[in-house]
Write an enzyme that holds these catalytic residues in place. Structure first.
Site, short mmCIF file in Angstrom:
data_model
loop_
_atom_site.label_atom_id
_atom_site.label_comp_id
_atom_site.label_asym_id
_atom_site.label_seq_id
_atom_site.Cartn_x
_atom_site.Cartn_y
_atom_site.Cartn_z
N THR A 139 3.50 0.59 4.32
CA THR A 139 4.54 -0.25 3.74
C THR A 139 5.41 -0.89 4.82
O THR A 139 5.76 -0.26 5.81
CB THR A 139 5.41 0.59 2.79
OG1 THR A 139 4.57 1.12 1.76
CG2 THR A 139 6.52 -0.22 2.17
N GLY A 178 7.31 8.47 5.24
CA GLY A 178 7.95 9.77 5.39
C GLY A 178 7.59 10.42 6.71
O GLY A 178 6.45 10.32 7.17
N GLU A 421 2.92 4.53 -3.33
CA GLU A 421 1.47 4.49 -3.57
C GLU A 421 1.10 3.46 -4.63
O GLU A 421 0.17 3.66 -5.41
CB GLU A 421 0.94 5.88 -3.97
CG GLU A 421 1.14 6.93 -2.92
CD GLU A 421 0.67 6.49 -1.54
OE1 GLU A 421 -0.41 5.90 -1.44
OE2 GLU A 421 1.41 6.72 -0.57
#
Length: 661
Positions: A139, A178, A421
């Protein structure tokens, strides 16, 4: 033990242990899971501090410490099986996340799915032992779900046999991964591959971002934490900017696509093979939806059995909140949904592994449906679970708003699943694209297989809205086969309508892309109906496999409630399509209320069967022993604001103000 909960458990008509075995997969798996959980609970190295009273920095540090101990203990306990790792983490993490989580859930699976044998030999062992701590950087600030829009580039230089990685714009900065902010030293970066002057689309590259030993960012790398979020306070979601950063050619994952030393590009058998990691994660998100929803449900139902409030008849003792029909109507359909999603989650996990094995042997025939199924069910289950968790919080009244209930933590940890996702609406439209292709195949006379095989009936007039006479005049609302059939008819009808709307727009000389946008609301409705049918069908299939008649009867009631409640909520679809009559819908609504009363004596036992330890729930309200109020008071006393009788702000600001009045 709270006397209300003791009575609830004694009144149950079945042994919850038998359902626990069913959910775990076998009595042996239940035994092994509990063995692992007991090792953790009795180990002094696992200090279970209350994250609710920590600052963000303290929460991050506590999570890193827990992760380090976790890796050490998994080695010590000999835990390597994926299910056992999941049990281990589920107990240890509770409703929180771990900064090294993406190393195991994304970095390593991508390496296994897309790396060559040589690449796996080089990076797999260091990453399992956390010498390499990996994350997955896909992303960007400007693009997420729209993968083709990602701007990061990897340009091949044949002179040095290196890729030059660049973030050419501010919107191309990797954003959100993350563990990227402070934890990871490597990232699998998705970038547009450019070689010999041509762009070949997105490919995965292993990019070192921090120096091993010092953990400092490497030259050409700008990396950090993106700041506080709605939840995920322990997680260092990060940003990554790369400036003419060079990596060796061998760092491109080349199991499928390859770049030769001279820059020649060798394309993969199927472009979809590179989406393997996303399909993997989406297939497991269905199980995660079941888990989060079942936790919230456990808390709300137990608390509703302990809490007494109001009066049904004046002068009589206050009843348990769970005795109010309105509370049952809020919670029992959610309980039924949690069970439905448990079974669908197991199916998805098994299906993913089965199809992945076939892909490994070169059989890609089931890949399109797997891709579509994981996208649609990911969206359907996460949206439903997200709303259900919030409903559980509201069902706990005022105390549900406190972190002591555990539900706010469950909610903020789960809710990003609706957008990560793959943003859910886009996921629904991806599945719709597959359904439209299947629709066209059926119209051209081809037979289709799998969970879309019901569309083979389309060419017959059976599902055309004008052919009312051929629809079943009697719907048996107590028969799983009959209910599955009407969900099938609803899905087929909405797919048919969506396809004809799309064709209608295209017949007005609109391009397919413009027509797609103009019919996208109907396409999402069609996908939603297809996914709803799949869940109902898989739940019904599961019932047939249950040997114990008592357990089958208990779960059959949950199946009926799930199916009938869904019909009552979407009554318009069934009425408009002449699938059901108005009087049948009235019967459905009445039967839903009857089922609430049938399920009521077993409600606590049904959430006990999920077998969550108190530490996993992280809830004062949902404690197994039901001793809510004493522990609520003890929990509040631990607030850092209570460390002093008078807060220093009083002396700084209020006292001077008061003295001047």
């Amino acid at each position: 033990m709270n006397p209300d909960l003791r009575r609830e458990r004694a009144a149950a008509t079945f042994n919850p242990e038998l359902i626990t075995h069913l959910l775990d997969g076998s009595p042996e798996k239940t035994r092994r899971r509990r063995e692992i959980e007991n090792k953790i609970l009795s180990d002094p190295d696992f200090q279970h501090e209350n994250h609710n009273f920590l600052t963000r920095s303290e929460r991050y540090e506590a999570a890193i410490k827990k992760s380090a101990v976790m890796v050490k203990k998994m080695r010590e306990f000999g835990i390597a099986d994926p299910d056992e790792i999941m049990w281990f983490k589920r107990l240890l993490l509770g409703n929180f996340v771990e900064p090294v989580g993406l190393n195991y859930s994304m970095f390593i699976p991508t390496l296994l799915n897309q790396g060559t044998t040589a690449q796996q030999e080089k990076w797999l062992h260091p990453s399992t032992g956390l010498q390499i701590i990996g994350t997955y950087a896909q992303t960007e600030m400007g693009h997420g779900t729209h993968l083709r829009g990602l701007e990061t580039t990897a340009t091949y230089d044949p002179k040095t046999q290196e890729f030059i990685i660049n973030s050419p714009t501010v919107t191309s900065i990797k954003w959100w991964p993350g563990g990227l902010g402070k934890t990871s030293n490597h990232a699998i970066v998705l970038a547009q591959l450019i070689t010999q002057g041509k762009c070949y689309g997105l490919h995965a590259f292993i990019v070192p971002i921090r120096e091993i030993g010092t953990h400092k960012p490497l030259p050409g790398i700008t990396v950090g934490d993106i700041g506080p979020k709605f939840g995920y306070e322990e997680m260092d979601n990060g940003y990554l900017k790369m400036d003419n950063y060079r990596i060796p050619r061998e760092n491109m994952l080349m199991k499928y696509a390859q770049v030769k030393p001279d820059g020649t590009y060798v394309k993969p058998v199927s472009n979809k093979l590179t989406y393997g990691t996303m399909v993997f994660v989406r297939s497991f998100l269905v199980g995660a939806a079941a888990q989060s929803l079942s936790k919230a449900c456990t808390i709300a139902i137990r608390y509703s059995a302990v809490r007494h409030q109001s009066e049904i008849k004046p002068g009589e003792p206050e009843p348990q909140v769970l005795d109010f029909q309105t509370q049952q109507y809020k919670l029992f359909p959610i309980l039924a949904t949690a069970y439905a999603f448990q079974f669908v989650g197991s199916y998805m996990k098994d299906t993913y592994h089965r199809i992945n094995e076939s892909i490994g042997q070169g059989d890609l025939s089931e890949l399109p449906e797997l891709h579509a199924l994981t996208a649609g069910l990911k969206a359907f289950t996460t949206w439903t679970a997200n709303a259900g968790i919030e409903e559980c919080r509201l069902a706990c009244g005022g105390h549900g708003y406190s972190h002591c209930s555990g539900i706010p933590n469950i909610y903020v940890t789960f809710t990003p699943a609706c957008t990560f996702e793959g943003e859910n609406t886009v996921m629904m439209l991806q599945t719709a694209r597959f359904l439209m292709k299947v629709y066209d195949q059926v119209q051209s006379g081809k037979l289709v297989h799998g969970l879309v095989s019901y569309l083979n009936d389309l060419p017959s007039q059976r599902i055309q809205p004008q052919q009312v006479a051929v629809w079943p005049t009697v719907v048996d609302i107590n028969n799983p086969d009959s209910l599955t059939e009407i969900y099938k008819l609803r899905a087929a009808r909405l797919i048919d309508i969506a396809a004809k709307s799309l064709q209608g727009e295209m017949s007005h000389r609109k391009s397919k892309e413009v027509a797609w946008n103009l019919t996208s609301v109907g396409l999402v409705r069609a996908t939603d109906a297809h996914c709803h049918y799949v869940v109902v069908k898989l739940f019904a299939d599961k019932l047939l496999k249950i040997q114990d008649k008592t357990i089958q009867a208990v779960l059959r009631n949950l199946f009926l409630l799930y199916s009938l409640y869904g019909i009552s909520q979407k009554a318009g679809d069934f009425l408009q399509g002449n699938i059901m009559t108005g009087s049948q819908i009235t019967q459905v609504n009445q039967r839903v209320l009857e089922l609430l009363a049938v399920i009521r004596p077993n409600a606590v036992a049904l959430v006990d069967a999920f077998d969550y330890k108190d530490i996993t729930l992280g809830s004062v309200l949902g404690r197994y022993d039901g001793n809510v109020y004493e522990n609520l008071f003890e929990w509040a006393k631990k607030s850092p604001l209570n460390k002093t009788e008078v807060h220093e702000s009083y002396h700084k600001y209020l006292k001077p103000l008061q003295s001047k009045l």
